[in-house]
Design an enzyme around this catalytic site. Structure first.
Site, PDB file in Angstrom:
ATOM      1  N   LEU A  33       0.816  -1.220   0.000  1.00 38.81           N
ATOM      2  CA  LEU A  33       0.000   0.000   0.000  1.00 38.81           C
ATOM      3  C   LEU A  33       0.846   1.264   0.000  1.00 38.81           C
ATOM      4  O   LEU A  33       1.933   1.315   0.563  1.00 38.81           O
ATOM      5  CB  LEU A  33      -0.913  -0.007   1.238  1.00 38.81           C
ATOM      6  CG  LEU A  33      -1.771  -1.273   1.391  1.00 38.81           C
ATOM      7  CD1 LEU A  33      -2.610  -1.185   2.663  1.00 38.81           C
ATOM      8  CD2 LEU A  33      -2.669  -1.496   0.182  1.00 38.81           C
ATOM      9  N   HIS A  37      -3.591   4.362  -1.835  1.00 42.14           N
ATOM     10  CA  HIS A  37      -4.483   3.458  -1.092  1.00 42.14           C
ATOM     11  C   HIS A  37      -4.957   4.114   0.202  1.00 42.14           C
ATOM     12  O   HIS A  37      -6.115   3.996   0.594  1.00 42.14           O
ATOM     13  CB  HIS A  37      -3.744   2.164  -0.732  1.00 42.14           C
ATOM     14  CG  HIS A  37      -3.328   1.323  -1.891  1.00 42.14           C
ATOM     15  ND1 HIS A  37      -2.009   1.164  -2.245  1.00 42.14           N
ATOM     16  CD2 HIS A  37      -4.053   0.607  -2.786  1.00 42.14           C
ATOM     17  CE1 HIS A  37      -1.933   0.359  -3.292  1.00 42.14           C
ATOM     18  NE2 HIS A  37      -3.152   0.017  -3.655  1.00 42.14           N
TER      19      HIS A  37
END
Ligand code: PAF
Length: 287
Positions: A33, A37
């Site tokens: 991530l 995100h």
């Protein structure tokens, strides 16, 4: 925050939340991530009582010669980012938990999945639609959050939700960029320092096209050519596609009269990167 590995456990947590009257948001991801995100998770947290982030490198959306085995993974780092962003659960199943060895049911879509990325990745959206449907059935969220960087994916998922009557609101969230303009992507980690510099050509070329549209150009061919020609000035870049398409049907447009998506996919060395912008004539940005 909990990291949950089984469907059964996740279902019982969601059941408990539902019993308490909580709304549920889902942020589907393949992990590794980044700030892009995080922006999805933060939005989901602001709009739902409880948030699940799925962190699963989905094998069915990778073609045979693609990067499934090398796709970056780091669940501990991901879990820390999710906790910081306010998520309640990270769902991190093994492939065997998500797919039976003899799984033979898939969700596939015509038309929207055939152009753009679908040309070089003909099985990709079948894998995406299948895993996203499964996640929707497992989590039963009220809302699900997807990034606009994957613009074709977002259009495909919106259409799937409509066509299959999923009772879920799909939220698209703006592209998050590095300071120099490169769209954030887990695949940026593949780039060497020289390739990282070269990758800026995607955003720069798209900005050129956007400026032409802002200035009143409505001939899609001319805008596309300008983007292509600028892209070609970068010797490390190899164009997969540059297209201007209708924002809803994803069909090629000749003259721009309504909302469009200008989308590109470009190989920088061996790494395939995508980027895009949306444009709606009549709603141009004003200085
Ligand atoms: O955009 C992604 O990361 C993936 O395609 C998704 C939606 C999580 C499905 O695996």
């Amino acid at each position: 925050m909990q990291v949950v590995k089984t469907i059964e456990e996740l279902r019982s947590i969601v059941k408990w939340w539902r019993g308490e009257g909580h709304s549920v948001g889902l942020v589907p991801t393949m992990g590794y991530l980044h700030e892009g995100h995080k922006s999805l998770i933060v939005k989901a947290v602001s709009e739902n009582d409880r948030v699940v982030v799925s962190d699963f490198v989905n094998p069915t959306q990778f073609g045979v010669n693609e990067d499934l085995s090398t796709y970056p993974r780091d669940i501990d780092r991901d879990a820390a980012l999710c906790e910081e962003a306010g998520a309640d659960v990270v769902f991190h199943p093994e492939p065997e938990e998500m797919y039976f060895p003899d799984s033979c049911t898939f969700v596939d879509m015509d038309h929207l999945t055939k152009g753009l990325c679908g040309k070089t990745r003909p099985t990709h959206f079948k894998g995406v639609c299948t895993v996203v449907s499964k996640l929707f059935n497992i989590v039963t969220p009220d809302r699900a959050y997807f990034g606009e960087k994957d613009a074709q994916q977002l259009a495909v998922i919106r259409r799937m939700v409509r066509d299959m009557n999923f009772n879920i609101t799909i939220a698209g969230c703006p592209i998050v960029r590095e300071e120099d303009g490169l769209a954030m992507s887990s695949r940026n980690t593949y780039l060497s320092p020289a390739e990282r510099k070269a990758a800026l050509i995607l955003h720069k070329s798209l900005m050129l096209g956007e400026e032409m549209l802002q200035a009143g150009e409505r001939d899609a061919g001319k805008v596309k050519n300008a983007i292509v020609e600028h892209m070609k000035t970068e010797r490390l870049a190899r164009i997969d596609y540059v297209e201007l398409v209708d924002a809803d049907s994803l069909e090629l447009v000749k003259t721009i009269t309504g909302p469009i998506l200008a989308a590109v996919a470009v190989y920088i060395g061996k790494t395939r990167l995508i980027d895009n912008f949306s444009f709606n004539p009549g709603q141009e940005k004003r200085e």
